[in-house]
Design a protein around this motif. Sequence first.
Motif, mmCIF file in Angstrom:
data_model
loop_
_atom_site.group_PDB
_atom_site.id
_atom_site.type_symbol
_atom_site.label_atom_id
_atom_site.label_comp_id
_atom_site.label_asym_id
_atom_site.label_seq_id
_atom_site.Cartn_x
_atom_site.Cartn_y
_atom_site.Cartn_z
ATOM 1 N N TRP A 100 0.625 -0.950 -0.247
ATOM 2 C CA TRP A 100 -0.203 0.016 0.443
ATOM 3 C C TRP A 100 0.313 1.170 -0.032
ATOM 4 C CZ3 TRP A 100 -5.498 -0.016 0.593
ATOM 5 C CH2 TRP A 100 -5.752 -1.188 0.950
ATOM 6 N N ARG A 101 0.544 1.725 -0.616
ATOM 7 C CA ARG A 101 1.708 3.337 -0.705
ATOM 8 C C ARG A 101 0.548 4.251 -0.151
ATOM 9 N NH1 ARG A 101 2.380 4.905 -6.973
ATOM 10 N NH2 ARG A 101 0.987 3.135 -7.270
ATOM 11 N N SER A 102 1.161 5.303 0.552
ATOM 12 C CA SER A 102 0.914 6.039 1.154
ATOM 13 C C SER A 102 -0.470 6.465 0.679
ATOM 14 C CB SER A 102 1.612 7.340 1.561
ATOM 15 O OG SER A 102 1.765 7.533 0.713
ATOM 16 N N ASN A 103 -0.713 7.075 -0.664
ATOM 17 C CA ASN A 103 -1.786 8.016 -1.033
ATOM 18 C C ASN A 103 -2.815 7.096 -1.406
ATOM 19 O OD1 ASN A 103 -0.309 6.702 -3.638
ATOM 20 N ND2 ASN A 103 -0.465 8.304 -4.268
ATOM 21 N N ILE A 104 -2.347 5.979 -1.634
ATOM 22 C CA ILE A 104 -3.666 5.061 -1.711
ATOM 23 C C ILE A 104 -4.123 4.657 -0.426
ATOM 24 C CG2 ILE A 104 -4.548 2.824 -2.594
ATOM 25 C CD1 ILE A 104 -1.885 2.514 -5.061
ATOM 26 N N ARG A 105 -3.381 3.763 0.174
ATOM 27 C CA ARG A 105 -3.935 3.666 1.636
ATOM 28 C C ARG A 105 -4.646 5.441 2.553
ATOM 29 N NH1 ARG A 105 0.781 1.991 5.544
ATOM 30 N NH2 ARG A 105 -0.979 1.430 6.557
ATOM 31 N N ALA A 106 -4.334 5.812 1.942
ATOM 32 C CA ALA A 106 -5.125 7.502 2.640
ATOM 33 C C ALA A 106 -6.735 7.505 2.102
ATOM 34 C CB ALA A 106 -4.553 8.868 1.730
ATOM 35 N N TRP A 107 -6.415 7.484 0.256
ATOM 36 C CA TRP A 107 -7.843 6.940 -0.307
ATOM 37 C C TRP A 107 -8.741 6.017 -0.163
ATOM 38 C CZ3 TRP A 107 -10.238 4.066 -4.998
ATOM 39 C CH2 TRP A 107 -11.008 4.707 -5.027
ATOM 40 N N LYS A 166 -8.709 4.638 3.032
ATOM 41 C CA LYS A 166 -8.673 5.170 4.844
ATOM 42 C C LYS A 166 -7.897 3.888 5.341
ATOM 43 C CE LYS A 166 -12.815 7.787 4.149
ATOM 44 N NZ LYS A 166 -12.473 8.543 3.361
ATOM 45 N N ASP A 167 -6.304 3.236 4.659
ATOM 46 C CA ASP A 167 -5.959 2.737 5.429
ATOM 47 C C ASP A 167 -6.353 1.181 5.915
ATOM 48 O OD1 ASP A 167 -4.190 1.319 6.022
ATOM 49 O OD2 ASP A 167 -3.940 1.948 8.140
#
Length: 71
Positions: A2-9, A11-12
């Motif tokens: 999980w990259r940070s921007n994908i994780r943020a989208w 919501k982890d």
Amino acid sequence: MWRSNIRAWFKDSETIAWARLQMLGGAVLAVIAAMDPSLFNQYIPERWLPLYVIGAGVVTEVARRVRAKDM
């Protein structure tokens, strides 16, 4: 993975990611069915529907339990 921007989208959350993937698949199938209903049966035979429902339920439960520490 999980990259940070994908994780943020998402919501982890694996459960939210799975739900959004199901919504995307449903939208694609709705467009196919609206264009030509006979194509829908070519891509998704009716006999696979129970298997999909059971499989989606299992994947949803696994994704939910990944985060639930009390289960």
